[in-house]
Scaffold this motif. Structure first.
Motif, short mmCIF file in Angstrom:
data_model
loop_
_atom_site.label_atom_id
_atom_site.label_comp_id
_atom_site.label_asym_id
_atom_site.label_seq_id
_atom_site.Cartn_x
_atom_site.Cartn_y
_atom_site.Cartn_z
N ASP A 3 50.70 -56.54 36.48
CA ASP A 3 49.37 -57.16 36.54
C ASP A 3 49.28 -58.25 37.60
OD1 ASP A 3 48.42 -55.52 34.57
OD2 ASP A 3 48.64 -56.98 32.95
N ILE A 4 50.34 -59.00 37.80
CA ILE A 4 50.32 -60.09 38.79
C ILE A 4 50.17 -59.52 40.19
CG2 ILE A 4 51.69 -61.95 39.84
CD1 ILE A 4 52.86 -62.44 37.01
N TYR A 6 48.94 -56.55 40.99
CA TYR A 6 47.63 -55.92 41.04
C TYR A 6 46.54 -56.98 41.28
CZ TYR A 6 43.48 -53.44 39.30
OH TYR A 6 42.22 -52.89 39.16
N ASN A 7 46.57 -58.07 40.54
CA ASN A 7 45.56 -59.12 40.67
C ASN A 7 45.56 -59.76 42.05
OD1 ASN A 7 44.47 -58.77 38.12
ND2 ASN A 7 45.91 -60.19 37.17
N LYS A 8 46.71 -59.83 42.71
CA LYS A 8 46.79 -60.40 44.06
C LYS A 8 46.09 -59.53 45.10
CE LYS A 8 51.01 -63.11 43.59
NZ LYS A 8 52.41 -63.27 44.04
N LYS A 10 43.16 -58.07 44.64
CA LYS A 10 41.71 -58.07 44.44
C LYS A 10 41.01 -58.61 45.70
CE LYS A 10 37.99 -59.06 41.34
NZ LYS A 10 36.99 -60.02 41.55
N ASN A 12 38.36 -60.50 47.62
CA ASN A 12 37.54 -61.66 47.29
C ASN A 12 36.33 -61.74 48.21
OD1 ASN A 12 39.13 -62.69 45.13
ND2 ASN A 12 40.64 -63.33 46.64
N ASN A 42 35.56 -54.82 41.73
CA ASN A 42 34.85 -54.42 40.51
C ASN A 42 33.75 -53.40 40.75
OD1 ASN A 42 36.34 -56.21 38.87
ND2 ASN A 42 35.02 -57.91 39.47
N LEU A 76 37.73 -50.96 40.17
CA LEU A 76 39.08 -51.38 39.74
C LEU A 76 40.21 -50.51 40.28
CD1 LEU A 76 38.28 -52.16 35.98
CD2 LEU A 76 38.06 -53.69 37.95
#
Length: 173
Positions: A3-4, A6-8, A10, A12, A42, A76
């Motif tokens: 998850d870490i 993956y979240n990086k 995203k 922005n 998203n 996603l």
């Protein structure tokens, strides 16, 4: 991938705003800018390959896209685009939050069509080749959506939503 990590990845970027969460982009991938780095967001994204070709990675699967092909990227989902050595690609894309089409009340459209996409119960095609069944209607609809947004004539938001509904209906036909 955890998850870490993956979240990086995203992206922005605000694609539109809270009043109209919709945006179009166009560009070129070439030797000076040969890659759109791996990222996710998203929103749903649909890319028309206007000219040239590219290699795309969608949800860790690799595909080749050529002129007039349509790339469909669900919300996603990790994705990237690159061109083979010596090749280029011109593209147009629409990107929007599917919530723009949701009703304030739970209705049949949400239950039957939107929720299955958002919950990964209905698989959208990742690449719509020029030779694919339904390509021409989807291609025409995407071009119309891009023109509506570009021209921004009176009541364009209504026309935009109308055509987005039509586009999603084409994916179920």
């Amino acid at each position: 991938m955890d998850d870490i990590q993956y979240n990086k990845l995203k992206e922005n970027v605000n694609h539109g705003d809270f009043i109209l969460p919709f945006k179009t982009y166009n560009g070129k991938i070439d030797k000076n800018d040969p890659i759109i780095n791996i990222h996710w967001h998203n929103e749903i994204e649909m890319v028309i390959v206007e000219d040239g070709e590219c290699d795309c990675m969608i949800n860790l699967e690799n595909f080749k896209a050529e002129k007039d092909d349509i790339i469909v990227i669900k919300p996603l989902v990790l994705h990237s685009l690159t061109t083979p050595i010596g090749k280029t690609m011109d593209w147009n894309t629409i990107i929007f939050d599917l919530n723009i089409l949701k009703s304030a009340i739970t209705d049949g459209c949400l239950i039957k069509y939107f929720a299955p996409i958002l919950n990964n119960e209905h698989e959208l095609p990742k690449i719509i080749k020029k030779s694919s069944l339904g390509h021409d209607e989807i291609f025409k609809c995407l071009k119309n959506i891009i023109a509506i947004y570009s021209n921004k004539e009176e009541a364009f938001e209504l026309e935009l939503k109308l055509n987005l509904f039509h586009l999603l209906a084409l994916f179920y036909k």
